[in-house]
Design a protein around this motif. Structure first.
Motif, PDB file in Angstrom:
ATOM      1  N   VAL A 256       0.841  -1.203   0.000  1.00 17.93           N
ATOM      2  CA  VAL A 256       0.000   0.000   0.000  1.00 17.93           C
ATOM      3  C   VAL A 256       0.876   1.252   0.000  1.00 17.93           C
ATOM      4  O   VAL A 256       0.659   2.176  -0.794  1.00 17.93           O
ATOM      5  CB  VAL A 256      -0.942  -0.010   1.227  1.00 17.93           C
ATOM      6  CG1 VAL A 256      -1.663   1.328   1.354  1.00 17.93           C
ATOM      7  CG2 VAL A 256      -1.944  -1.160   1.132  1.00 17.93           C
ATOM      8  N   VAL A 257       1.875   1.258   0.872  1.00 18.12           N
ATOM      9  CA  VAL A 257       2.757   2.433   0.962  1.00 18.12           C
ATOM     10  C   VAL A 257       3.405   2.726  -0.390  1.00 18.12           C
ATOM     11  O   VAL A 257       3.559   3.890  -0.790  1.00 18.12           O
ATOM     12  CB  VAL A 257       3.819   2.208   2.059  1.00 18.12           C
ATOM     13  CG1 VAL A 257       4.887   3.297   2.031  1.00 18.12           C
ATOM     14  CG2 VAL A 257       3.157   2.152   3.424  1.00 18.12           C
ATOM     15  N   GLN A 258       3.749   1.682  -1.117  1.00 15.33           N
ATOM     16  CA  GLN A 258       4.423   1.878  -2.408  1.00 15.33           C
ATOM     17  C   GLN A 258       3.522   2.533  -3.455  1.00 15.33           C
ATOM     18  O   GLN A 258       4.000   2.980  -4.487  1.00 15.33           O
ATOM     19  CB  GLN A 258       4.945   0.540  -2.927  1.00 15.33           C
ATOM     20  CG  GLN A 258       6.133   0.036  -2.119  1.00 15.33           C
ATOM     21  CD  GLN A 258       6.519  -1.387  -2.477  1.00 15.33           C
ATOM     22  OE1 GLN A 258       5.731  -2.116  -3.083  1.00 15.33           O
ATOM     23  NE2 GLN A 258       7.721  -1.780  -2.101  1.00 15.33           N
ATOM     24  N   GLN A 259       2.238   2.570  -3.204  1.00 14.54           N
ATOM     25  CA  GLN A 259       1.321   3.152  -4.196  1.00 14.54           C
ATOM     26  C   GLN A 259       0.880   4.568  -3.844  1.00 14.54           C
ATOM     27  O   GLN A 259       0.108   5.174  -4.588  1.00 14.54           O
ATOM     28  CB  GLN A 259       0.063   2.266  -4.321  1.00 14.54           C
ATOM     29  CG  GLN A 259       0.347   0.826  -4.657  1.00 14.54           C
ATOM     30  CD  GLN A 259       1.311   0.673  -5.807  1.00 14.54           C
ATOM     31  OE1 GLN A 259       1.108   1.260  -6.871  1.00 14.54           O
ATOM     32  NE2 GLN A 259       2.367  -0.081  -5.590  1.00 14.54           N
ATOM     33  N   LEU A 260       1.350   5.127  -2.735  1.00 13.51           N
ATOM     34  CA  LEU A 260       0.787   6.400  -2.281  1.00 13.51           C
ATOM     35  C   LEU A 260       1.018   7.525  -3.280  1.00 13.51           C
ATOM     36  O   LEU A 260       0.189   8.426  -3.406  1.00 13.51           O
ATOM     37  CB  LEU A 260       1.356   6.768  -0.907  1.00 13.51           C
ATOM     38  CG  LEU A 260       0.971   5.804   0.233  1.00 13.51           C
ATOM     39  CD1 LEU A 260       1.477   6.324   1.568  1.00 13.51           C
ATOM     40  CD2 LEU A 260      -0.529   5.585   0.279  1.00 13.51           C
ATOM     41  N   SER A 261       2.117   7.478  -4.008  1.00 10.33           N
ATOM     42  CA  SER A 261       2.358   8.540  -4.991  1.00 10.33           C
ATOM     43  C   SER A 261       1.394   8.451  -6.171  1.00 10.33           C
ATOM     44  O   SER A 261       1.255   9.405  -6.932  1.00 10.33           O
ATOM     45  CB  SER A 261       3.809   8.489  -5.490  1.00 10.33           C
ATOM     46  OG  SER A 261       4.680   8.975  -4.484  1.00 10.33           O
ATOM     47  N   ALA A 262       0.764   7.297  -6.334  1.00 13.54           N
ATOM     48  CA  ALA A 262      -0.202   7.144  -7.435  1.00 13.54           C
ATOM     49  C   ALA A 262      -1.589   7.625  -7.036  1.00 13.54           C
ATOM     50  O   ALA A 262      -2.497   7.642  -7.867  1.00 13.54           O
ATOM     51  CB  ALA A 262      -0.261   5.681  -7.865  1.00 13.54           C
ATOM     52  N   LEU A 263      -1.761   7.999  -5.772  1.00 13.42           N
ATOM     53  CA  LEU A 263      -3.069   8.427  -5.278  1.00 13.42           C
ATOM     54  C   LEU A 263      -3.116   9.948  -5.156  1.00 13.42           C
ATOM     55  O   LEU A 263      -2.080  10.590  -4.954  1.00 13.42           O
ATOM     56  CB  LEU A 263      -3.344   7.803  -3.900  1.00 13.42           C
ATOM     57  CG  LEU A 263      -3.291   6.282  -3.789  1.00 13.42           C
ATOM     58  CD1 LEU A 263      -3.643   5.852  -2.358  1.00 13.42           C
ATOM     59  CD2 LEU A 263      -4.235   5.638  -4.776  1.00 13.42           C
ATOM     60  N   PRO A 264      -4.300  10.524  -5.215  1.00 15.52           N
ATOM     61  CA  PRO A 264      -4.413  11.958  -4.901  1.00 15.52           C
ATOM     62  C   PRO A 264      -3.996  12.194  -3.451  1.00 15.52           C
ATOM     63  O   PRO A 264      -4.147  11.305  -2.599  1.00 15.52           O
ATOM     64  CB  PRO A 264      -5.905  12.258  -5.093  1.00 15.52           C
ATOM     65  CG  PRO A 264      -6.498  11.076  -5.757  1.00 15.52           C
ATOM     66  CD  PRO A 264      -5.590   9.908  -5.531  1.00 15.52           C
ATOM     67  N   ALA A 265      -3.508  13.402  -3.167  1.00  9.62           N
ATOM     68  CA  ALA A 265      -2.966  13.686  -1.832  1.00  9.62           C
ATOM     69  C   ALA A 265      -3.996  13.425  -0.742  1.00  9.62           C
ATOM     70  O   ALA A 265      -3.655  12.904   0.330  1.00  9.62           O
ATOM     71  CB  ALA A 265      -2.466  15.122  -1.772  1.00  9.62           C
ATOM     72  N   ASP A 266      -5.261  13.768  -0.998  1.00 14.50           N
ATOM     73  CA  ASP A 266      -6.260  13.611   0.066  1.00 14.50           C
ATOM     74  C   ASP A 266      -6.552  12.145   0.370  1.00 14.50           C
ATOM     75  O   ASP A 266      -6.996  11.814   1.477  1.00 14.50           O
ATOM     76  CB  ASP A 266      -7.552  14.356  -0.304  1.00 14.50           C
ATOM     77  CG  ASP A 266      -8.233  13.742  -1.507  1.00 14.50           C
ATOM     78  OD1 ASP A 266      -7.527  13.369  -2.462  1.00 14.50           O
ATOM     79  OD2 ASP A 266      -9.484  13.627  -1.500  1.00 14.50           O
ATOM     80  N   ARG A 267      -6.282  11.242  -0.572  1.00 13.03           N
ATOM     81  CA  ARG A 267      -6.445   9.810  -0.311  1.00 13.03           C
ATOM     82  C   ARG A 267      -5.147   9.217   0.259  1.00 13.03           C
ATOM     83  O   ARG A 267      -5.186   8.263   1.045  1.00 13.03           O
ATOM     84  CB  ARG A 267      -6.799   9.042  -1.593  1.00 13.03           C
ATOM     85  CG  ARG A 267      -7.976   9.624  -2.359  1.00 13.03           C
ATOM     86  CD  ARG A 267      -9.292   9.341  -1.687  1.00 13.03           C
ATOM     87  NE  ARG A 267      -9.846   8.055  -2.040  1.00 13.03           N
ATOM     88  CZ  ARG A 267     -11.110   7.684  -1.751  1.00 13.03           C
ATOM     89  NH1 ARG A 267     -11.923   8.524  -1.098  1.00 13.03           N
ATOM     90  NH2 ARG A 267     -11.551   6.493  -2.089  1.00 13.03           N
ATOM     91  N   ALA A 268      -4.017   9.794  -0.148  1.00 14.01           N
ATOM     92  CA  ALA A 268      -2.725   9.254   0.296  1.00 14.01           C
ATOM     93  C   ALA A 268      -2.419   9.613   1.747  1.00 14.01           C
ATOM     94  O   ALA A 268      -1.829   8.812   2.486  1.00 14.01           O
ATOM     95  CB  ALA A 268      -1.606   9.767  -0.616  1.00 14.01           C
TER      96      ALA A 268
END
Ligand code: ZN
Lengths: 367, 166
Positions: free
Chosen positions: B106-118
Motif C-alpha cells: 500500500v505504501v508503495q502506491q501512495l504517490s499514485a493516489l491523490p494527496a487527500d487519499r494518500a
C-alpha cells in the motif's frame, strides 16, 4: 584484480587494433568501433586452439540499440543469423534482439560442436529506439574466451549484493542465505557448483538492469571479479512498485563485462509475501526465483512461453501447446515461466534437463 | 532433500484452498506470472467492482505464489484513488500486524493516489512504523520519496534503520 596483457595488436577488420588481456581466468578482447552508413560494425577476432567458448558483448550508449546480426566461424559458416532466428519459434540467444547491451555465448549447446579455432567475424547492427538501423553509433565490443572444455561439470561464482537497506534486515539476510543453499542443490543437478559471496551495497532504489541505472550496475559489476554473476537484492525494483517484476536478468545470456546490464535484480519484499516474513514455502520459491533469473543470465530461456507458442531450443524440454499439457510436462522445470500453484501451495520447480545443463556449462562465466 | 537451515515461525493468514470464482482465478493467475503481471492486465478481466473484490480476495486469501497477494494489494491500493471499499481494505492492512507485506504494498502506491487519499494512509503507515521497525525500515524511504510533500514530511519524521542494527 589480476590483469595480464598477453597479446597485442590483433588486427581488427576495419583497421582497429584489438588488445587481448587475461583477466580472472578469461581471455578478453576489447574494441570500440563506430557503425558505418548501414549501421554496421564488423570485426574479427582470433580463437586459439585451447579456447572452448566465448561470450561476445556489444554495448551502445544512450537510448540506442544493438543486435548481434551475424556470427561467422573460421570456415565461413554463419552460425548465428539474426534474420533467421527472428522467424523461428525457438529461442537460441537473446543477443539477436535489440537492446542497449547484447550478448551471445558460443557455442550455445552441444549440437553446435566444439568451438572452432581461427578467425571469427561478428557483425553488429546498431539501431535507433524504433529499431531502424542507425549509422555512426560508437559500439563497445568485448569477447571473453574461456579455456575449459569440461562441459559436464563446472563452477559459477555468484555475488549477492544487498541493496536498499536489505543488509540492515537480519531476517532478509538470513532468508536469502538459506535460499542459496537450495539454489546450490538445483544447479548441482546439472553439474554446476554455485559458489556464493555476499556484499552490502549502499545505494538502494534500482530499476531493472538496462533501464536507467547504468552507472550503478557498472559499479556493482566492477566490485566483483569479471567471471562473477552479480545478483542484487533490493526491497522493491524501482519503477515496478506497481507490480509485475520480482526478479529480472540483464540478458539471455547476460554480460560479464561491466555494463548497465551486468546483473540480475531480485525484489525481496514481493517474494516475502503478505506478512513480509519468508516461510518455508516462500523460501523455496525465493530460491527458485533467484536460480531462475540467473538461469536466464547464463543462457537459458523458458522451455515454453506463456502463449504456449514459443519455446527454447533444447531437445529434452518437450514442446507443448496448452496450459494443462505444458504444466504436466514442464511444470517442475526451474525455467518454466510461472510457478504452478494452488492458492496456498506451489509444486517444486527444481528440475533442469541435461540439455539445459549443456547451455549453462558453456557460458563463459562457468569454469 | 533440501532442508532449510533456519528456524522460522510465522502466522499465516487463513488461506482458502482455491479461488472462489472464475474471475478470482483469472486475477490470481494473471498476478502469479514471474514476468509481466500488472494491474493494467487485471483491469479488463471483469466489471470494476468485481475485479476489485477479486483482488481483495487474492490479497487476503491466496498465499502462493507470494507475489500474487502482494501484487493484488498493490492493485487494490491503486484503486483506492477513487474506490472507498479499496481504501478501507488498504487502511485495514496498514493496521494488521500479520500483514506487513500488504501494508508495504500500500505504501508503495501512495504517490499514485491523490494527496487527500494518500495522506490518511501515510498517517496510518507512520503509526505502524512506530511499533513495527522492519516495516519502518522499508516504508520510510518510500514515504520520503513521495510526490506529495505532506507524505514526504511524514516519512522524514520516522527513524532510520533498525534498532540495534548498525
Ligand atoms: Zn523467466
Amino acid at each position: 584484480m589480476r590483469m595480464t596483457v598477453m597479446v597485442l595488436a590483433l588486427a581488427g577488420a576495419i583497421g582497429c587494433d584489438l588488445v587481448e588481456e587475461e583477466e580472472d581466468g578469461l581471455r578478453r578482447v576489447s574494441t570500440s568501433q563506430t557503425s558505418d552508413a548501414q549501421g554496421t560494425v564488423s570485426f574479427t577476432f582470433n580463437v586459439a586452439d585451447d579456447e572452448d567458448a566465448f561470450l561476445l558483448t556489444a554495448e551502445v550508449p544512450g537510448n540506442g540499440y544493438a543486435v548481434v546480426y551475424e556470427l561467422v566461424d573460421p570456415d565461413g559458416e554463419t552460425v548465428v543469423d539474426a534474420e533467421k532466428l527472428w522467424t523461428q519459434v525457438t529461442s537460441r540467444t537473446g543477443g539477436v534482439y535489440p537492446a542497449g547491451v547484447v550478448s551471445v555465448n558460443w557455442p550455445i549447446q552441444a549440437s553446435d560442436g566444439d568451438l572452432k579455432a581461427g578467425r571469427w567475424t561478428a557483425v553488429i547492427r546498431t539501431t535507433d529506439a524504433e529499431y531502424y538501423y542507425k549509422p555512426g553509433v560508437e559500439t563497445a565490443i568485448d569477447v571473453l574466451k574461456k579455456t575449459d572444455n569440461a562441459f559436464a561439470d563446472g563452477g559459477l561464482d555468484i555475488r549477492i549484493f544487498y541493496a536498499g537497506g536489505v543488509d540492515q534486515d537480519p531476517a532478509f539476510v538470513a532468508s536469502t542465505e538459506a535460499a542459496t543453499e537450495y539454489w546450490k542443490e538445483m544447479y548441482a543437478n546439472i553439474g554446476l557448483e554455485a559458489d556464493f559471496t555476499f556484499q552490502s551495497w549502499q545505494n538502494g532504489a534500482l530499476p531493472p538492469p538496462g533501464e536507467g541505472a547504468e552507472a550503478e550496475y557498472e559499479a556493482i559489476a566492477n566490485a566483483s571479479s569479471l567471471s562473477t554473476v552479480n545478483v542484487v537484492i533490493v526491497p522493491s525494483i524501482d519503477g515496478y512498485e506497481g507490480g509485475g517484476l520480482y526478479g529480472i536478468a540483464g540478458g539471455i545470456p547476460g554480460p560479464l563485462v561491466p555494463t548497465g546490464n551486468s546483473a540480475v535484480t531480485v525484489d525481496a519484499l514481493t517474494n516475502a509475501g503478505p506478512d513480509m516474513v519468508f516461510n518455508d514455502a516462500e523460501l523455496q520459491l525465493y530460491g527458485e526465483t533467484m536460480a531462475h533469473e540467473v538461469g536466464h543470465f547464463i543462457g537459458l530461456f523458458h522451455p515454453v512461453e506463456t502463449d504456449y507458442a514459443y519455446f527454447d531450443a533444447v531437445d529434452d524440454t518437450p514442446q507443448c501447446n496448452n496450459r494443462n499439457s505444458c504444466e504436466a510436462d514442464l511444470g517442475g522445470n526451474l525455467m518454466f515461466p510461472y510457478p504452478v500453484c494452488t492458492f496456498s501451495s506451489c509444486v517444486q520447480q527444481d528440475d533442469l534437463s541435461a540439455g539445459q545443463g549443456e547451455i549453462a556449462q558453456r557460458y563463459a562465466g562457468v569454469d | 532433500m533440501w532442508i532449510i537451515p533456519l528456524a522460522i515461525t510465522m502466522a499465516t493468514p487463513a488461506a482458502a484452498a482455491e479461488p472462489s470464482s472464475p474471475l478470482s482465478d483469472a486475477v490470481w493467475r494473471q498476478l502469479s506470472e514471474r514476468h509481466g503481471a500488472t494491474c493494467e492486465a487485471v483491469a479488463p478481466l471483469g466489471e470494476p467492482a468485481a475485479v476489485r473484490d477479486a483482488l481483495i480476495e487474492v490479497a487476503t486469501q491466496a498465499t502462493m505464489p507470494p507475489w500474487a497477494p502482494v501484487n493484488a494489494a498493490k492493485c487494490v491500493a491503486q484503486l483506492a484513488a477513487t474506490d472507498d471499499v479499496a481504501l478501507a481494505a488498504a487502511t485495514g492492512w496498514l493496521g494488521d500486524a500479520e500483514l506487513g507485506g500488504l501494508a508495504l504494498a500500500v505504501v508503495q502506491q501512495l504517490s499514485a493516489l491523490p494527496a487527500d487519499r494518500a495522506l490518511p494512509l501515510a498517517t496510518a503507515a507512520a503509526e505502524r512504523a512506530a511499533t513495527d521497525a522492519r516495516f519502518g525500515l522499508y516504508a520510510r524511504p518510500v514515504l520520503v520519496g513521495s510526490v506529495h510533500p505532506e507524505v514526504a514530511a511524514i516519512g522524514a519524521a520516522l527513524p532510520t534503520g533498525l534498532p540495534g542494527v548498525p
